[in-house]
Write a protein that holds these residues in place. Structure first.
Motif, PDB file in Angstrom:
ATOM      1  N   LYS A  57       3.813  16.896 -17.322  1.00 39.19           N
ATOM      2  CA  LYS A  57       2.470  16.328 -17.172  1.00 39.19           C
ATOM      3  C   LYS A  57       2.053  15.544 -18.412  1.00 39.19           C
ATOM      4  CE  LYS A  57       0.829  19.784 -13.870  1.00 39.19           C
ATOM      5  NZ  LYS A  57      -0.187  20.831 -13.576  1.00 39.19           N
ATOM      6  N   LEU A  58       2.436  16.036 -19.587  1.00 37.51           N
ATOM      7  CA  LEU A  58       2.100  15.321 -20.814  1.00 37.51           C
ATOM      8  C   LEU A  58       2.777  13.956 -20.845  1.00 37.51           C
ATOM      9  CD1 LEU A  58       0.788  15.180 -23.588  1.00 37.51           C
ATOM     10  CD2 LEU A  58       2.791  16.390 -24.521  1.00 37.51           C
ATOM     11  N   GLN A  59       4.037  13.905 -20.412  1.00 36.45           N
ATOM     12  CA  GLN A  59       4.764  12.629 -20.383  1.00 36.45           C
ATOM     13  C   GLN A  59       4.072  11.635 -19.453  1.00 36.45           C
ATOM     14  OE1 GLN A  59       8.600  12.510 -18.327  1.00 36.45           O
ATOM     15  NE2 GLN A  59       9.470  11.363 -20.047  1.00 36.45           N
ATOM     16  N   MET A  60       3.606  12.114 -18.289  1.00 36.37           N
ATOM     17  CA  MET A  60       2.951  11.221 -17.349  1.00 36.37           C
ATOM     18  C   MET A  60       1.598  10.760 -17.884  1.00 36.37           C
ATOM     19  SD  MET A  60       5.394  11.045 -15.333  1.00 36.37           S
ATOM     20  CE  MET A  60       4.624   9.851 -14.237  1.00 36.37           C
ATOM     21  N   LYS A  61       0.883  11.654 -18.580  1.00 40.98           N
ATOM     22  CA  LYS A  61      -0.391  11.249 -19.183  1.00 40.98           C
ATOM     23  C   LYS A  61      -0.155  10.190 -20.252  1.00 40.98           C
ATOM     24  CE  LYS A  61      -2.991  15.533 -18.387  1.00 40.98           C
ATOM     25  NZ  LYS A  61      -3.657  16.702 -19.028  1.00 40.98           N
ATOM     26  N   MET A  62       0.927  10.353 -21.008  1.00 44.14           N
ATOM     27  CA  MET A  62       1.244   9.356 -22.038  1.00 44.14           C
ATOM     28  C   MET A  62       1.598   8.016 -21.404  1.00 44.14           C
ATOM     29  SD  MET A  62       3.432  11.736 -24.697  1.00 44.14           S
ATOM     30  CE  MET A  62       3.905  10.338 -25.729  1.00 44.14           C
ATOM     31  N   ALA A  63       2.312   8.043 -20.282  1.00 47.98           N
ATOM     32  CA  ALA A  63       2.646   6.794 -19.592  1.00 47.98           C
ATOM     33  C   ALA A  63       1.378   6.104 -19.095  1.00 47.98           C
ATOM     34  CB  ALA A  63       3.589   7.074 -18.431  1.00 47.98           C
ATOM     35  N   SER A  64       0.428   6.884 -18.582  1.00 52.04           N
ATOM     36  CA  SER A  64      -0.841   6.314 -18.122  1.00 52.04           C
ATOM     37  C   SER A  64      -1.637   5.757 -19.291  1.00 52.04           C
ATOM     38  CB  SER A  64      -1.664   7.379 -17.393  1.00 52.04           C
ATOM     39  OG  SER A  64      -1.033   7.790 -16.206  1.00 52.04           O
ATOM     40  N   ALA A  65      -1.657   6.503 -20.407  1.00 51.09           N
ATOM     41  CA  ALA A  65      -2.393   6.036 -21.586  1.00 51.09           C
ATOM     42  C   ALA A  65      -1.788   4.752 -22.140  1.00 51.09           C
ATOM     43  CB  ALA A  65      -2.405   7.120 -22.656  1.00 51.09           C
ATOM     44  N   TRP A  79      13.858  17.722  -8.294  1.00 57.89           N
ATOM     45  CA  TRP A  79      13.166  16.769  -9.157  1.00 57.89           C
ATOM     46  C   TRP A  79      11.686  16.633  -8.805  1.00 57.89           C
ATOM     47  CZ3 TRP A  79      16.796  12.069  -7.903  1.00 57.89           C
ATOM     48  CH2 TRP A  79      16.624  11.646  -6.593  1.00 57.89           C
ATOM     49  N   LEU A  80      11.105  17.722  -8.306  1.00 59.43           N
ATOM     50  CA  LEU A  80       9.683  17.709  -7.980  1.00 59.43           C
ATOM     51  C   LEU A  80       8.799  18.115  -9.154  1.00 59.43           C
ATOM     52  CD1 LEU A  80       9.614  19.180  -4.365  1.00 59.43           C
ATOM     53  CD2 LEU A  80       9.768  16.796  -5.089  1.00 59.43           C
ATOM     54  N   THR A  81       9.391  18.686 -10.201  1.00 59.35           N
ATOM     55  CA  THR A  81       8.615  19.108 -11.365  1.00 59.35           C
ATOM     56  C   THR A  81       8.707  18.049 -12.447  1.00 59.35           C
ATOM     57  OG1 THR A  81       9.045  21.434 -10.885  1.00 59.35           O
ATOM     58  CG2 THR A  81       8.294  20.899 -13.092  1.00 59.35           C
ATOM     59  N   GLU A  82       7.563  17.619 -12.956  1.00 57.50           N
ATOM     60  CA  GLU A  82       7.565  16.610 -14.006  1.00 57.50           C
ATOM     61  C   GLU A  82       6.706  17.067 -15.180  1.00 57.50           C
ATOM     62  OE1 GLU A  82       6.192  13.063 -12.163  1.00 57.50           O
ATOM     63  OE2 GLU A  82       4.127  13.728 -11.960  1.00 57.50           O
ATOM     64  N   LEU A 122       0.815  -1.217   0.000  1.00 56.51           N
ATOM     65  CA  LEU A 122       0.000   0.000   0.000  1.00 56.51           C
ATOM     66  C   LEU A 122       0.847   1.265   0.000  1.00 56.51           C
ATOM     67  CD1 LEU A 122      -2.707  -0.969   2.665  1.00 56.51           C
ATOM     68  CD2 LEU A 122      -2.579  -1.593   0.241  1.00 56.51           C
ATOM     69  N   ASP A 123       0.192   2.362  -0.344  1.00 60.31           N
ATOM     70  CA  ASP A 123       0.759   3.714  -0.344  1.00 60.31           C
ATOM     71  C   ASP A 123       1.724   3.930  -1.507  1.00 60.31           C
ATOM     72  OD1 ASP A 123       1.206   6.318   0.379  1.00 60.31           O
ATOM     73  OD2 ASP A 123       2.402   5.869   2.155  1.00 60.31           O
ATOM     74  N   PHE A 124       1.294   3.494  -2.723  1.00 63.31           N
ATOM     75  CA  PHE A 124       2.087   3.820  -3.910  1.00 63.31           C
ATOM     76  C   PHE A 124       2.295   5.334  -3.975  1.00 63.31           C
ATOM     77  CE2 PHE A 124       1.928   5.470  -8.295  1.00 63.31           C
ATOM     78  CZ  PHE A 124       3.164   5.023  -8.728  1.00 63.31           C
ATOM     79  N   PRO A 125       3.532   5.796  -4.224  1.00 61.16           N
ATOM     80  CA  PRO A 125       3.824   7.240  -4.223  1.00 61.16           C
ATOM     81  C   PRO A 125       3.428   7.896  -5.545  1.00 61.16           C
ATOM     82  CG  PRO A 125       5.825   6.012  -4.649  1.00 61.16           C
ATOM     83  CD  PRO A 125       4.754   4.983  -4.399  1.00 61.16           C
ATOM     84  N   ASP A 126       2.167   8.233  -5.689  1.00 59.03           N
ATOM     85  CA  ASP A 126       1.680   8.807  -6.942  1.00 59.03           C
ATOM     86  C   ASP A 126       1.924  10.314  -6.960  1.00 59.03           C
ATOM     87  OD1 ASP A 126       0.623   8.939  -9.422  1.00 59.03           O
ATOM     88  OD2 ASP A 126      -1.472   8.664  -8.816  1.00 59.03           O
ATOM     89  N   HIS A 127       3.197  10.670  -6.928  1.00 62.12           N
ATOM     90  CA  HIS A 127       3.610  12.070  -6.967  1.00 62.12           C
ATOM     91  C   HIS A 127       4.988  12.150  -7.615  1.00 62.12           C
ATOM     92  CE1 HIS A 127       6.185  11.158  -3.528  1.00 62.12           C
ATOM     93  NE2 HIS A 127       5.138  10.620  -2.941  1.00 62.12           N
ATOM     94  N   SER A 128       5.475  13.361  -7.800  1.00 67.13           N
ATOM     95  CA  SER A 128       6.638  13.575  -8.666  1.00 67.13           C
ATOM     96  C   SER A 128       7.987  13.285  -8.029  1.00 67.13           C
ATOM     97  CB  SER A 128       6.620  15.024  -9.175  1.00 67.13           C
ATOM     98  OG  SER A 128       6.706  15.939  -8.083  1.00 67.13           O
ATOM     99  N   ASN A 129       8.041  13.108  -6.718  1.00 68.22           N
ATOM    100  CA  ASN A 129       9.323  12.899  -6.050  1.00 68.22           C
ATOM    101  C   ASN A 129       9.973  11.596  -6.517  1.00 68.22           C
ATOM    102  OD1 ASN A 129      11.473  12.447  -4.265  1.00 68.22           O
ATOM    103  ND2 ASN A 129      10.406  13.403  -2.563  1.00 68.22           N
ATOM    104  N   VAL A 130      11.099  11.719  -7.193  1.00 71.02           N
ATOM    105  CA  VAL A 130      11.772  10.566  -7.795  1.00 71.02           C
ATOM    106  C   VAL A 130      12.189   9.541  -6.747  1.00 71.02           C
ATOM    107  CG1 VAL A 130      13.813   9.851  -9.103  1.00 71.02           C
ATOM    108  CG2 VAL A 130      12.553  11.906  -9.780  1.00 71.02           C
ATOM    109  N   ARG A 147      13.637   9.997 -15.219  1.00 74.19           N
ATOM    110  CA  ARG A 147      13.869  11.447 -15.180  1.00 74.19           C
ATOM    111  C   ARG A 147      14.947  11.779 -14.156  1.00 74.19           C
ATOM    112  NH1 ARG A 147      11.343  15.061 -11.903  1.00 74.19           N
ATOM    113  NH2 ARG A 147       9.611  13.629 -11.475  1.00 74.19           N
ATOM    114  N   GLY A 148      14.885  11.156 -12.982  1.00 74.54           N
ATOM    115  CA  GLY A 148      15.881  11.414 -11.952  1.00 74.54           C
ATOM    116  C   GLY A 148      17.265  10.961 -12.352  1.00 74.54           C
ATOM    117  N   VAL A 149      17.361   9.804 -13.006  1.00 73.33           N
ATOM    118  CA  VAL A 149      18.660   9.317 -13.480  1.00 73.33           C
ATOM    119  C   VAL A 149      19.248  10.297 -14.486  1.00 73.33           C
ATOM    120  CG1 VAL A 149      19.778   7.513 -14.860  1.00 73.33           C
ATOM    121  CG2 VAL A 149      18.224   6.885 -13.008  1.00 73.33           C
ATOM    122  N   GLY A 150      18.418  10.847 -15.380  1.00 73.96           N
ATOM    123  CA  GLY A 150      18.896  11.821 -16.353  1.00 73.96           C
ATOM    124  C   GLY A 150      19.421  13.088 -15.692  1.00 73.96           C
TER     125      GLY A 150
END
Length: 333
Positions: free
Chosen positions: A225-233, A220-223, A39-47, A262-265
């Motif tokens: 949004k389009l990339q994340m929507k594409m990953a979800s799609a 690395w708190l900014t991500e 439980l508690d998947f981290p569904d936020h931008s923190n890498v 993103r964090g590795v980059g």
């Protein structure tokens, strides 16, 4: 059978092998044949939290069946979890939210103990920080009343605090991000990359200066949004026909991997990294990037380093930004 870990004569590799073995030694005995929840998947931008999740998932892949139920704070439904795991173990995602800094996670943890008294709940490795004793007492009462709570912690200070205040099994265990798949460093483009906190855990102020060198500073708190929507799609397309629980788990893994990439980059972009984020240190260690650490607001990095990673040969610790700059230039040269 889990893979056998082989120790190396190289100090960094030997340390990483040791940490993974420590994780296996501490958590494998807690696993049984029953279905379980994570439980508690981290569904936020923190890498960093995504790195922990991916390490947790790889650990369970090697040592157990896949979790029968996963959820984030927002997606969790206790009745669905009960149907999926029955009286099986509830594992809680690790990190640095045990206490008062990130209240929603602590509230979820306490509510869960109240809803499922006596059912085995295992908190994967956390750092502990409370800023008031009322909250400590609330947590202590919830743990005592629940009766079957196990707390894994990432540093000696958290261990001593938990042993003093909570009536439960407490064990010292490394951060689960060390169990991720091997990472590959990308080519650097700057001499120095500063990954510095921009939230309320920040303790170091000022701006780095390295005359004659290329420097990039960020968090690395900014991500995208389009990339994340594409990953979800992409998850919806690729997971078509899967059960809802399986599809949700696969979606979470893809989101976490996208954030980790993103964090590795970001970290790879610097020949030398300076960071006050714990997972800036951990991922830099996994990538073998020379780096300097500064602490956060309550000593999380130094407590962790003292417990596990002080022998990393390409890492330095600093108390001030000026000291970090000097140490970083030494690592570069």
């Amino acid at each position: 059978m889990p893979e056998q870990l082989t120790l190396s004569n190289d100090p960094a590799t030997a340390t990483l092998d040791h940490l993974r073995q420590e994780i296996s030694d501490k958590i494998e005995p807690m696993i049984d044949e029953l279905p379980y929840a994570l439980l508690d998947f981290p569904d936020h931008s923190n890498v960093g939290d995504s790195a922990i999740w991916l390490g947790e998932k790889r650990f369970f892949k090697e040592h157990a069946q896949s979790p029968s139920y996963v959820s984030s704070l927002k997606s969790h439904v206790s009745n669905q979890m009960e149907q999926a795991i029955g009286g099986g173990t509830i594992f809680l995602h690790g990190g640095g939210n045990f206490g008062t800094i990130w209240k929603s996670h602590q509230d979820f943890r306490i509510d869960l103990m109240g809803r499922f008294p006596g059912q085995k709940i295992i908190q994967l490795p956390q750092s502990i920080y409370f800023d008031n004793y009322d909250a400590v007492d609330e947590t202590a009462r919830a743990i005592e009343k629940h009766g079957s709570f196990t707390l894994l912690v990432r540093d000696q200070r958290s261990y001593e605090f938990a042993r003093c205040h909570f009536q439960c099994e407490v064990s010292l265990c490394p951060d689960m991000a060390f169990y991720m798949e091997p990472l590959e460093r990308q080519d650097p483009v700057h001499d120095f990359y500063y990954l510095m906190r921009t939230d309320f855990e920040r303790s170091v102020m000022g701006k780095a200066s390295h005359p004659g060198h290329s420097v990039e500073i960020g968090d690395w708190l900014t991500e995208d949004k389009l990339q994340m929507k594409m990953a979800s799609a992409a998850s919806k397309l690729m997971d078509f026909g899967q059960s809802p629980d399986t599809a949700r788990a696969m979606k979470y893994d893809r989101l976490a991997q996208t954030r980790l990439n993103r964090g590795v980059g970001l970290l790879s972009s610097g020949r030398v990294v300076v960071t006050d984020r714990l997972h800036g240190h951990i991922i830099s260690t996994l990538l073998a990037i020379p780096h300097v650490t500064l602490d956060n607001s309550y000593g999380k990095l130094q407590n962790f380093i003292q417990a596990w990673t002080s022998e990393i040969p390409f890492m330095r610790t600093a108390d001030t930004l000026e000291e970090a700059q000097d140490l970083a230039e030494g690592l570069l040269s």
